[in-house]
Design a protein around this motif. Structure first.
Motif, PDB file in Angstrom:
ATOM      1  N   ASP A  59     -30.809  88.104 -82.593  1.00 15.40           N
ATOM      2  CA  ASP A  59     -30.918  88.419 -81.230  1.00 15.40           C
ATOM      3  C   ASP A  59     -29.794  89.299 -80.671  1.00 15.40           C
ATOM      4  N   ASP A  60     -28.579  89.186 -81.160  1.00 20.89           N
ATOM      5  CA  ASP A  60     -27.446  90.036 -80.888  1.00 20.89           C
ATOM      6  C   ASP A  60     -27.730  91.551 -81.162  1.00 20.89           C
ATOM      7  N   PHE A  61     -28.825  91.767 -82.057  1.00 19.10           N
ATOM      8  CA  PHE A  61     -29.281  93.245 -82.485  1.00 19.10           C
ATOM      9  C   PHE A  61     -30.521  93.496 -81.921  1.00 19.10           C
ATOM     10  N   PHE A  62     -30.662  92.851 -80.989  1.00 20.23           N
ATOM     11  CA  PHE A  62     -32.336  93.031 -80.450  1.00 20.23           C
ATOM     12  C   PHE A  62     -32.398  93.360 -78.898  1.00 20.23           C
ATOM     13  N   SER A  64     -35.560  93.881 -75.810  1.00 26.90           N
ATOM     14  CA  SER A  64     -37.157  94.219 -75.599  1.00 26.90           C
ATOM     15  C   SER A  64     -37.051  94.459 -74.041  1.00 26.90           C
ATOM     16  N   GLY A  65     -38.157  95.530 -73.489  1.00 27.49           N
ATOM     17  CA  GLY A  65     -38.338  95.837 -72.299  1.00 27.49           C
ATOM     18  C   GLY A  65     -37.941  97.133 -72.190  1.00 27.49           C
ATOM     19  N   MET A  66     -37.582  98.021 -73.159  1.00 27.95           N
ATOM     20  CA  MET A  66     -37.667  99.509 -72.997  1.00 27.95           C
ATOM     21  C   MET A  66     -38.933 100.129 -72.553  1.00 27.95           C
ATOM     22  N   ASP A  67     -40.251  99.474 -72.627  1.00 21.57           N
ATOM     23  CA  ASP A  67     -41.213 100.014 -72.251  1.00 21.57           C
ATOM     24  C   ASP A  67     -41.790  99.825 -70.774  1.00 21.57           C
ATOM     25  N   ILE A  68     -40.831  99.169 -69.966  1.00 13.65           N
ATOM     26  CA  ILE A  68     -41.036  98.669 -68.610  1.00 13.65           C
ATOM     27  C   ILE A  68     -40.650  99.759 -67.749  1.00 13.65           C
ATOM     28  N   PRO A  69     -41.617 100.702 -67.131  1.00  9.37           N
ATOM     29  CA  PRO A  69     -41.261 101.723 -66.191  1.00  9.37           C
ATOM     30  C   PRO A  69     -40.172 101.185 -65.151  1.00  9.37           C
ATOM     31  N   ARG A  70     -39.068 102.174 -64.907  1.00  5.21           N
ATOM     32  CA  ARG A  70     -38.189 101.984 -63.795  1.00  5.21           C
ATOM     33  C   ARG A  70     -38.650 102.770 -62.473  1.00  5.21           C
ATOM     34  N   GLN A  87     -26.036  95.350 -73.156  1.00  7.35           N
ATOM     35  CA  GLN A  87     -27.347  94.979 -73.017  1.00  7.35           C
ATOM     36  C   GLN A  87     -27.592  94.353 -74.934  1.00  7.35           C
ATOM     37  N   ILE A  88     -27.090  95.224 -75.554  1.00  9.73           N
ATOM     38  CA  ILE A  88     -27.342  95.006 -76.939  1.00  9.73           C
ATOM     39  C   ILE A  88     -25.884  94.789 -77.544  1.00  9.73           C
ATOM     40  N   PRO A  89     -25.399  93.321 -77.834  1.00 11.71           N
ATOM     41  CA  PRO A  89     -23.981  93.258 -78.442  1.00 11.71           C
ATOM     42  C   PRO A  89     -23.972  93.798 -79.562  1.00 11.71           C
ATOM     43  N   GLY A  90     -24.850  93.540 -80.485  1.00  9.88           N
ATOM     44  CA  GLY A  90     -24.720  94.344 -81.919  1.00  9.88           C
ATOM     45  C   GLY A  90     -24.284  95.808 -82.028  1.00  9.88           C
TER      46      GLY A  90
END
Length: 225
Positions: A59-62, A64-70, A87-90
């Motif tokens: 999960d450090d390299f994952f 989700s949610g980029m599909d959500i409109p802002r 947001q993505i520690p990796g």
């Protein structure tokens, strides 16, 4: 013999000033360096403190949610949502970040620069008119209309822009070759600086009436990020 001495001198200069040849983030010295806020149990490399590699998870390299409109209910009709090692520690130390760019119909991402990164823009939905301007003295404009699936490259440090020329919302994903690309919105920086730039400077630079400059400096210059 002179040519040999010249080559040796060049080699010595190159080894003495390695940073001058680096145009992006320093390369990591390990496979990965997962960001962690607890400095007492971390090792600092470049970027953020690193989590013990043995404690890293998938999960450090994952993300989700980029599909959500802002939300794009602002004066310029666009929203930039940046995704970094926060947001993505990796992503930490990998010299990369990305963003989601939402546009209302005829919304614009105003002219701006990224001081530390080139940008590769991928259009997911809609039709955008994009472009960048080269440095002095030519100021050449490279501009093109992009549709879904198109890709455009903006070189590091050059002024560029995007505008939705369609009647529906548009979405694009910019990718950057820096963990922290930075952004300087031109109008905001010039007319919305804190404290304000002396109006005499801007009046002379832009060849405008001083009243126009005063008007522009009194406007509320909002960021869309």
């Amino acid at each position: 013999m002179k040519s040999v001495s010249y080559l040796v001198t060049l080699a010595m200069l190159a080894s003495a000033f390695p940073l001058l040849a680096s145009a992006s983030d320093p390369s990591p010295l390990q496979d990965f360096c997962v960001a962690i806020n607890d400095s007492s149990s971390a090792v600092f490399v470049n970027g953020k403190f690193c989590k013990d590699p043995n404690l890293a998870t998938v999960d450090d390299f994952f993300l989700s949610g980029m599909d959500i409109p802002r939300s794009i209910s602002n004066p310029v009709g666009s929203k930039v949502t940046l995704f970094t090692a926060d947001q993505i520690p990796g992503l930490n130390t990998l010299g990369a970040s990305l963003a989601r760019l939402d546009f209302a119909p005829y919304g614009v991402n105003p002219p701006h620069i990224h001081p530390r990164a080139s940008e590769v823009l991928v259009v997911l939905e809609g039709t955008l008119y994009v472009g960048f301007v080269t440095s002095n003295p030519d100021h050449r404009l490279f501009a093109k209309i992009l549709n879904k699936g198109d890709v455009f490259v903006f070189p590091i440090g050059l002024i560029h822009f995007q505008i939705n020329i369609g009647q529906t919302n548009a979405v694009a994903f910019p990718h950057f070759n820096s963990q922290n690309p930075g952004i300087i919105t031109i109008a905001n920086a010039i007319f919305g600086s804190n404290p304000p730039i002396n109006p005499d400077v801007l009046t002379k630079a832009f060849q405008l009436d001083k009243d126009v400059i005063n008007y522009l400096q009194k406007q509320l210059w909002l960021n869309n990020d």
